[in-house]
Design a protein around this motif. Structure first.
Motif, mmCIF file in Angstrom:
data_model
loop_
_atom_site.group_PDB
_atom_site.id
_atom_site.type_symbol
_atom_site.label_atom_id
_atom_site.label_comp_id
_atom_site.label_asym_id
_atom_site.label_seq_id
_atom_site.Cartn_x
_atom_site.Cartn_y
_atom_site.Cartn_z
ATOM 1 N N VAL A 150 1.243 -1.428 0.130
ATOM 2 C CA VAL A 150 -0.098 0.346 0.246
ATOM 3 C C VAL A 150 0.936 1.399 -0.041
ATOM 4 O O VAL A 150 1.922 1.504 0.440
ATOM 5 C CB VAL A 150 -0.636 0.189 1.441
ATOM 6 C CG1 VAL A 150 -1.590 1.417 0.970
ATOM 7 C CG2 VAL A 150 -1.642 -1.284 1.329
ATOM 8 N N ALA A 151 0.831 2.134 -0.681
ATOM 9 C CA ALA A 151 1.180 3.453 -0.682
ATOM 10 C C ALA A 151 0.225 4.651 -0.246
ATOM 11 O O ALA A 151 -1.283 4.796 -0.758
ATOM 12 C CB ALA A 151 1.232 3.885 -1.849
ATOM 13 N N ILE A 152 -0.041 5.839 0.378
ATOM 14 C CA ILE A 152 -0.787 6.451 0.622
ATOM 15 C C ILE A 152 -0.530 7.854 -0.196
ATOM 16 O O ILE A 152 0.582 8.244 0.034
ATOM 17 C CB ILE A 152 -0.641 7.105 2.708
ATOM 18 C CG1 ILE A 152 -0.932 5.019 2.743
ATOM 19 C CG2 ILE A 152 -1.603 8.079 3.128
ATOM 20 C CD1 ILE A 152 -0.874 6.137 4.618
ATOM 21 N N LEU A 153 -1.543 8.667 -0.870
ATOM 22 C CA LEU A 153 -1.634 9.678 -1.378
ATOM 23 C C LEU A 153 -1.689 10.349 -0.154
ATOM 24 O O LEU A 153 -2.562 11.164 -0.120
ATOM 25 C CB LEU A 153 -2.679 10.123 -2.528
ATOM 26 C CG LEU A 153 -3.207 11.030 -3.165
ATOM 27 C CD1 LEU A 153 -1.511 10.288 -4.579
ATOM 28 C CD2 LEU A 153 -4.033 10.946 -4.214
ATOM 29 N N GLY A 154 -0.744 11.068 -0.333
ATOM 30 C CA GLY A 154 -0.314 12.528 0.257
ATOM 31 C C GLY A 154 0.263 12.439 1.467
ATOM 32 O O GLY A 154 0.062 11.116 2.282
ATOM 33 N N GLN A 194 -0.297 10.439 7.940
ATOM 34 C CA GLN A 194 0.660 9.615 8.415
ATOM 35 C C GLN A 194 0.692 8.795 9.780
ATOM 36 O O GLN A 194 0.997 8.160 9.890
ATOM 37 C CB GLN A 194 1.850 10.989 9.509
ATOM 38 C CG GLN A 194 2.717 11.819 8.820
ATOM 39 C CD GLN A 194 3.180 12.987 8.595
ATOM 40 O OE1 GLN A 194 3.895 13.053 9.491
ATOM 41 N NE2 GLN A 194 4.097 13.690 7.638
ATOM 42 N N ALA A 195 -0.640 9.287 10.234
ATOM 43 C CA ALA A 195 -1.175 8.369 11.484
ATOM 44 C C ALA A 195 -1.861 7.049 10.777
ATOM 45 O O ALA A 195 -1.690 5.745 11.608
ATOM 46 C CB ALA A 195 -2.291 9.194 12.198
ATOM 47 N N LYS A 241 1.420 -4.725 3.781
ATOM 48 C CA LYS A 241 2.458 -3.284 3.337
ATOM 49 C C LYS A 241 2.827 -2.188 3.498
ATOM 50 O O LYS A 241 2.778 -1.805 2.444
ATOM 51 C CB LYS A 241 3.599 -4.615 3.101
ATOM 52 C CG LYS A 241 5.340 -4.079 3.402
ATOM 53 C CD LYS A 241 5.058 -4.655 4.714
ATOM 54 C CE LYS A 241 6.511 -3.941 3.659
ATOM 55 N NZ LYS A 241 7.485 -4.068 5.438
ATOM 56 N N PHE A 242 2.670 -1.500 3.819
ATOM 57 C CA PHE A 242 2.942 0.551 3.467
ATOM 58 C C PHE A 242 4.086 0.297 3.513
ATOM 59 O O PHE A 242 5.665 0.056 3.962
ATOM 60 C CB PHE A 242 3.162 0.847 5.221
ATOM 61 C CG PHE A 242 2.946 2.336 4.739
ATOM 62 C CD1 PHE A 242 2.248 3.343 3.802
ATOM 63 C CD2 PHE A 242 3.973 3.690 5.606
ATOM 64 C CE1 PHE A 242 2.277 4.592 3.448
ATOM 65 C CE2 PHE A 242 4.254 4.816 5.597
ATOM 66 C CZ PHE A 242 3.336 4.808 4.518
ATOM 67 N N VAL A 243 3.984 1.054 1.773
ATOM 68 C CA VAL A 243 5.294 1.366 1.261
ATOM 69 C C VAL A 243 6.145 2.756 0.903
ATOM 70 O O VAL A 243 7.133 2.626 1.033
ATOM 71 C CB VAL A 243 5.254 0.743 -0.316
ATOM 72 C CG1 VAL A 243 6.558 0.865 -1.163
ATOM 73 C CG2 VAL A 243 4.790 -0.993 -0.506
ATOM 74 N N GLY A 244 4.586 3.213 1.345
ATOM 75 C CA GLY A 244 5.348 5.116 1.646
ATOM 76 C C GLY A 244 4.660 5.893 1.171
ATOM 77 O O GLY A 244 3.281 5.610 0.014
ATOM 78 N N TYR A 245 4.466 7.311 0.757
ATOM 79 C CA TYR A 245 3.576 8.421 0.005
ATOM 80 C C TYR A 245 3.765 9.255 -1.281
ATOM 81 O O TYR A 245 5.240 8.975 -1.305
ATOM 82 C CB TYR A 245 3.475 9.799 1.475
ATOM 83 C CG TYR A 245 3.171 9.057 2.570
ATOM 84 C CD1 TYR A 245 2.402 9.061 2.797
ATOM 85 C CD2 TYR A 245 4.324 9.005 3.831
ATOM 86 C CE1 TYR A 245 2.057 8.825 4.745
ATOM 87 C CE2 TYR A 245 4.629 8.676 5.304
ATOM 88 C CZ TYR A 245 3.007 8.227 5.654
ATOM 89 O OH TYR A 245 3.410 8.208 7.036
ATOM 90 N N GLU A 298 11.851 13.550 0.842
ATOM 91 C CA GLU A 298 13.202 12.321 1.859
ATOM 92 C C GLU A 298 11.592 11.925 1.893
ATOM 93 O O GLU A 298 12.323 10.622 2.971
ATOM 94 C CB GLU A 298 13.414 14.116 3.061
ATOM 95 C CG GLU A 298 14.774 14.487 2.836
ATOM 96 C CD GLU A 298 14.753 15.067 3.413
ATOM 97 O OE1 GLU A 298 14.733 15.320 4.635
ATOM 98 O OE2 GLU A 298 16.507 15.593 3.296
ATOM 99 N N ILE A 299 10.530 12.095 2.385
ATOM 100 C CA ILE A 299 9.996 11.238 2.784
ATOM 101 C C ILE A 299 8.276 10.991 1.604
ATOM 102 O O ILE A 299 7.695 9.891 1.973
ATOM 103 C CB ILE A 299 8.418 12.145 3.675
ATOM 104 C CG1 ILE A 299 8.163 12.972 3.116
ATOM 105 C CG2 ILE A 299 9.866 12.472 4.801
ATOM 106 C CD1 ILE A 299 7.415 13.823 4.619
ATOM 107 N N MET A 300 8.452 11.808 0.107
ATOM 108 C CA MET A 300 7.504 11.099 -0.991
ATOM 109 C C MET A 300 8.568 9.902 -1.868
ATOM 110 O O MET A 300 10.030 9.718 -2.054
ATOM 111 C CB MET A 300 6.963 11.659 -1.805
ATOM 112 C CG MET A 300 6.466 13.718 -0.348
ATOM 113 S SD MET A 300 4.688 12.564 -0.594
ATOM 114 C CE MET A 300 4.191 13.662 0.100
ATOM 115 N N LEU A 301 7.668 9.070 -2.136
ATOM 116 C CA LEU A 301 7.790 7.881 -3.061
ATOM 117 C C LEU A 301 8.223 8.903 -4.904
ATOM 118 O O LEU A 301 9.395 8.621 -5.466
ATOM 119 C CB LEU A 301 6.768 6.832 -3.454
ATOM 120 C CG LEU A 301 7.563 6.055 -2.336
ATOM 121 C CD1 LEU A 301 6.303 4.609 -2.564
ATOM 122 C CD2 LEU A 301 7.540 5.337 -1.680
ATOM 123 N N GLY A 302 7.756 9.479 -4.873
ATOM 124 C CA GLY A 302 7.495 10.204 -5.571
ATOM 125 C C GLY A 302 5.556 11.071 -5.512
ATOM 126 O O GLY A 302 4.876 11.201 -4.801
#
Length: 460
Positions: free
Chosen positions: A141-145, A151-152, A166-170, A180-184
């Protein structure tokens, strides 16, 4: 998010009734207390036990859909229903059982039932925990934003792998974002999904809940082959980050891409049929046919009996698809599709392909759970890459398990796809299957595969 999902509740009710009847049978047959060994109306006692358990289940049928409770919490739930069952047994016993019925008998078999239930529950819990730990059932899973709510949500997913995600990133929906915190960025979604093996997007921003923005987001995700879930916050965010969460009650999800097989009850129904059907084929057909075909294949040409090829499965995951080898061993098997009068095809291979016999080993894929008896046909990885760039909703067909046979195949769209329109028609039929699936349709497709002429059209 339905915590008391009917599919899960039904499964556990059937399991409970099986264990209960086993307990009654064992006590009848092997109890050291012999006074009721020869009770003439045993069927009445069985009926009494089953009715009591169903009532207890209705009175207290709490079940967590995501298997997120700790074992001790599940044990507490079982123990509460056990107490309710005992009370129900004696209340109904006074009403329906013969005068002077054997009360010790009830306590004996319910004790056995509780023991069986606790042991079974422990192994089911460990099995699911093992599968989640190994990632067998994870959606990446990726989260939009990346606002505070997102973040919570990321913290929840990170702290609770047993949820099945499985959390992959934002992923950013803005042009300027913190790298630094975003995949793209969102417009890079196809490349990001491929790079990070993402198969699901979580969306919390209400701006995407409008019809216009939903259509745009779904068009992009469908083209990429990603599932979308709108996550609805219910006010429990405050104070949730300081501890590990053990329940999915902190958020609810809405599925804007709903298809029939997103329903867990229907997936259980389909999986149960797949298991029975594939087991029967392996036991009654493959068991005696395999030695014959193995000898013919080995005598006909050098090489292995089976041809194993990586193909695209559900949620764009790859799996090893098994077939009888129908070609001479060659270096083009994973890139070049078989053509009419292909010189690579052996004489026995031509016969196997004509009547779909080469697909029989895929019933082992069905038994293992990475295929279904009926569904969109799995394609080689090269074709997935090629056609997903040419056909807009090609990857949507990966929302369900691939099948040994399918709606496109029984309508004649199988074999060589030397022209783009042939694959487009396959996708068209596969999309219709996904959107309108029902169990009787699967039975119809199996029947058409066995006797329909179109099922053998364009074989090659």
């Amino acid at each position: 998010m339905d915590k008391d999902h009917p599919g899960i509740k039904f499964f556990y009710l059937i399991l409970d009734l099986f264990l209960l009847n086993l307990a009654v049978f064992i006590v009848f047959q092997f109890s050291p207390l012999h006074d009721y060994m020869d009770v003439p109306r045993r069927s009445l006692y069985f009926l009494h036990a089953n009715i009591s358990e169903m009532i207890a289940y209705l009175l207290y049928g709490r079940r967590n859909f995501f298997f997120t409770d700790k074992y001790r919490d599940r044990l507490r739930i079982v123990s509460i229903r056990f107490v309710i069952l005992i009370a129900t047994l004696f209340i109904l016993g006074e009403i329906f059982l013969p005068e002077g019925y054997y009360r010790i008998f009830l306590l004996e078999y319910v004790a056995f039932f509780y023991f069986f239930k606790v042991i079974t529950l422990y192994f089911v819990y460990k099995f699911h925990k093992f599968r989640h730990k190994k990632g067998f059932s994870h959606n990446r899973v990726a989260i939009l934003g990346s606002n505070n709510a997102n973040q919570a949500l990321g913290e929840i997913l990170n702290n609770n792998p047993i949820l099945g995600f499985k959390f992959v990133g934002y992923i950013s929906d803005k042009e300027n974002y913190n790298k630094e915190i975003m995949l793209g960025e969102l417009n890079e979604l196809p490349e990001l999904a491929e790079k990070h093996k993402i198969n699901m997007i979580f969306v919390t921003n209400p701006k995407y809940f409008t019809i216009k923005n939903t259509k745009g987001l779904l068009a992009l995700c469908n083209k990429t082959g990603l599932r979308v879930r709108y996550v609805l916050m219910n006010g429990y965010w405050g104070g949730c980050l300081h501890r590990k969460l053990e329940s999915a009650s902190f958020f609810e999800m809405f599925n804007p891409q709903q298809i029939p097989l997103d329903d867990l009850t229907l997936r259980i129904e389909k999986r149960f049929f797949d298991f029975l059907f594939s087991s029967a084929v392996i036991l009654f057909i493959f068991s005696w046919l395999f030695p014959v075909l193995a000898i013919l294949i080995k005598l006909n040409s050098k090489g292995p009996i089976f041809f194993v090829q990586q193909r695209t499965g559900i949620n764009n995951k790859t799996f090893n698809c098994i077939k009888f080898r129908t070609m001479t061993v060659n270096s083009d098997a994973d890139t070049k599709q078989a053509t009419k009068n292909d010189s690579r095809i052996t004489s026995i291979g031509n016969f196997l392909r004509k009547y779909n016999i080469d697909e029989l080993p895929q019933f082992f894929n069905v038994l293992l759970g990475n295929m279904s008896v009926v569904g969109p046909r799995p394609h080689m990885l090269k074709h997935t890459e090629q056609y997903s760039a040419l056909i807009e909703y090609y990857k949507v067909r990966h929302f369900v398990k691939p099948g040994i046979t399918g709606w496109a195949q029984v309508n004649g769209y199988r074999g060589l796809t030397d022209e783009l329109w042939k694959m487009q028609k396959r996708v068209e039929y596969d999309m219709a299957y996904l959107e309108k699936w029902n169990f009787l349709w699967d039975i119809k497709i199996i029947f058409m595969t066995l006797i329909g002429k179109n099922a053998y059209k364009n074989a090659g």
